[in-house]
Design a protein around this motif. Structure first.
Motif, PDB file in Angstrom:
ATOM      1  N   THR A   1     -21.605  32.393  27.248  1.00  0.00           N
ATOM      2  CA  THR A   1     -21.480  32.449  25.807  1.00  0.00           C
ATOM      3  C   THR A   1     -22.331  34.140  25.365  1.00  0.00           C
ATOM      4  O   THR A   1     -22.860  34.769  26.146  1.00  0.00           O
ATOM      5  CB  THR A   1     -22.715  31.607  25.020  1.00  0.00           C
TER       6      THR A   1
ATOM      7  N   SER B   1     -24.750  34.113  30.656  1.00  0.00           N
ATOM      8  CA  SER B   1     -24.410  34.928  29.651  1.00  0.00           C
ATOM      9  C   SER B   1     -24.171  36.188  29.761  1.00  0.00           C
ATOM     10  O   SER B   1     -24.957  36.810  30.726  1.00  0.00           O
ATOM     11  CB  SER B   1     -25.378  34.524  28.300  1.00  0.00           C
TER      12      SER B   1
ATOM     13  N   SER C   1     -18.062  30.865  22.699  1.00  0.00           N
ATOM     14  CA  SER C   1     -18.462  30.289  24.261  1.00  0.00           C
ATOM     15  C   SER C   1     -17.048  30.066  24.977  1.00  0.00           C
ATOM     16  O   SER C   1     -16.095  29.907  24.396  1.00  0.00           O
ATOM     17  CB  SER C   1     -19.110  29.063  24.119  1.00  0.00           C
TER      18      SER C   1
ATOM     19  N   GLU D   1     -21.331  33.512  17.493  1.00  0.00           N
ATOM     20  CA  GLU D   1     -21.123  33.476  18.792  1.00  0.00           C
ATOM     21  C   GLU D   1     -20.113  32.740  19.371  1.00  0.00           C
ATOM     22  O   GLU D   1     -19.187  32.055  18.578  1.00  0.00           O
ATOM     23  CB  GLU D   1     -22.485  32.453  19.332  1.00  0.00           C
TER      24      GLU D   1
ATOM     25  N   ASP E   1     -22.840  27.596  20.517  1.00  0.00           N
ATOM     26  CA  ASP E   1     -23.893  28.592  21.252  1.00  0.00           C
ATOM     27  C   ASP E   1     -23.946  27.991  22.599  1.00  0.00           C
ATOM     28  O   ASP E   1     -23.171  27.154  23.002  1.00  0.00           O
ATOM     29  CB  ASP E   1     -25.424  28.339  20.609  1.00  0.00           C
ATOM     30  N   ARG E   2     -25.242  28.459  23.398  1.00  0.00           N
ATOM     31  CA  ARG E   2     -25.194  28.242  24.816  1.00  0.00           C
ATOM     32  C   ARG E   2     -25.626  26.641  24.898  1.00  0.00           C
ATOM     33  O   ARG E   2     -24.740  26.129  25.856  1.00  0.00           O
ATOM     34  CB  ARG E   2     -26.151  28.983  25.495  1.00  0.00           C
TER      35      ARG E   2
END
Length: 406
Positions: free
Chosen positions: A368, A404, A270, A268, A329-330
């Protein structure tokens, strides 16, 4: 080997070496022309003087001319050795020394043969001792320099001994010198030939090697300085001049590289975009100097809030900043964005031009994605973060909004 044969040998060898040096001068570009010039002059002067001595002409003046030529030749050989050992003698000194040699030699005309010969031998001693000293005084000298230096000193001892014997033991000097010549003269001839041969090797190899080594060191130093300058230039080209963090150019480069890297791991990525609320009003009210100070404090706060070396803070443009967060991650991106927002608000920078707070605040957009290698994905991530930032502004500013790419 009688004395005349020795003198003829010296005359021939001097001329041969002189012509060889002329040939070398035209064929070897790496040889130093100044050293070659000294050596050619030395060899031809010594050859001419030795030839006059071998002819054994009756005139006493011709004998002195021969000795003067040989001694001046020895002086030029000394200049060559001094030049090789990086102790150059200027041209005025060379001419002055040559003139002094001529004057001293001519001043011996009215002396008896014993005293005349003593003075000439001692002058020879000086110009054999000087190059020997120049070669041996360096503790880091090479084997060639050592052999050549000791050869000069052997000659200086032979000629100096002969001069002292003539000066202080005139009645016994002939017997003493006859014994010395029986064993020492062949050695002296060997030393002279050896000196010429080793001198050429020393000239062709050590001088060139030393200069090459110096050039390599200079080149290496220049390369290091160039690398350092390139690093500084790269840092300057990648750094925002005001805030000291990454600029837009470096942000674009790192953003693309991180996406490619993370695509191999399907990890991932971001992105955080933040904008100072009502910054135009801040500039209009407090002035551009205060505005610059505000930007620098905000940039420093963002940098402090980032947790890892792989995270990047950049000035995206004007009062807008961006953070690239690899392998985040988010939730992690959301938490970090909120941490940055609170830290900037807690700076307490007065902002009377804001309609939402009495101090400087920021609006933040977060996005993200999971990197999949698609070329369009980074643009989509940037667009999504920008839309999230716009949404934060529309929702009343001083907040974090996350979205996202589906």
């Amino acid at each position: 080997m009688d004395v005349r044969t020795v003198i003829l040998t010296l005359a021939i060898s001097s001329f041969v070496f002189g012509f060889l040096l002329i040939i070398f001068q035209h064929q070897k570009e790496n040889l130093d022309s100044q050293v070659i010039r000294y050596w050619i002059i030395a060899k031809f002067l010594q050859g001419a003087g030795s030839l006059l001595l071998y002819l054994n002409l009756p005139a006493e003046v011709l004998f002195l001319i021969a000795e003067t030529l040989i001694i001046i030749g020895c002086a030029y050989e000394s200049w060559a050795i001094f030049y090789i050992t990086d102790k150059s003698v200027n041209q005025q000194t060379q001419w002055l020394v040559s003139l002094v040699i001529v004057v001293i030699c001519l001043s011996t005309l009215n002396l008896n043969l014993t005293h005349q010969a003593s003075i000439l031998f001692l002058i020879h001693t000086t110009f054999y001792a000087l190059p020997g000293w120049a070669l041996l005084r360096n503790s880091a000298r090479s084997l060639l320099q050592s052999v050549l230096g000791f050869s000069y000193w052997i000659l200086a001892l032979l000629f100096g001994g002969r001069g002292i014997c003539l000066a202080f033991m005139p009645d016994h000097s002939y017997v003493v010198w006859q014994q010395v010549c029986e064993y020492g003269l062949p050695l002296a001839v060997f030393c002279i030939v050896l000196m010429s041969g080793f001198s050429m090797l020393l000239l062709a190899n050590e001088k060139s090697y030393r200069e090459l080594h110096a050039m390599q060191n200079t080149l290496k130093k220049s390369e290091e300085e160039l690398k350092k300058a390139n690093k500084q230039l790269a840092a300057l080209s990648n750094t925002d001049g005001l805030t000291g963090i990454a600029n837009r150019r470096y942000f674009d480069e790192r953003f693309a590289l991180e996406y490619k890297r993370l695509s191999r791991q399907h990890a991932e990525l971001s992105l955080v975009l933040l904008d100072i609320d009502y910054f135009k009003n801040f500039n209009d009210h407090y002035g551009h100097l205060a505005g610059d100070a505000c930007l620098m404090r905000v940039a420093n706060t963002i940098t402090i809030c980032l947790n890892r070396p792989s995270d990047l803070a950049a000035r995206y443009g004007g009062e807008e900043f961006a953070c690239v967060l690899p392998e985040t991650d988010r939730i992690g991106a959301m938490n970090l964005a909120e941490k940055i927002r609170i830290a900037i608000e807690q700076l307490g920078i007065e902002h009377s031009g804001s309609s939402i707070a009495q101090w400087v605040t920021v609006s933040v957009g977060v996005a993200t994605i999971r990197c999949d290698g698609h070329d369009h994905a980074p643009r989509e991530l940037l667009a999504q973060a920008d839309r999230a930032l716009y949404a934060a502004k529309m929702a009343g500013r001083n907040r974090v909004v996350i979205d996202s790419v589906e």
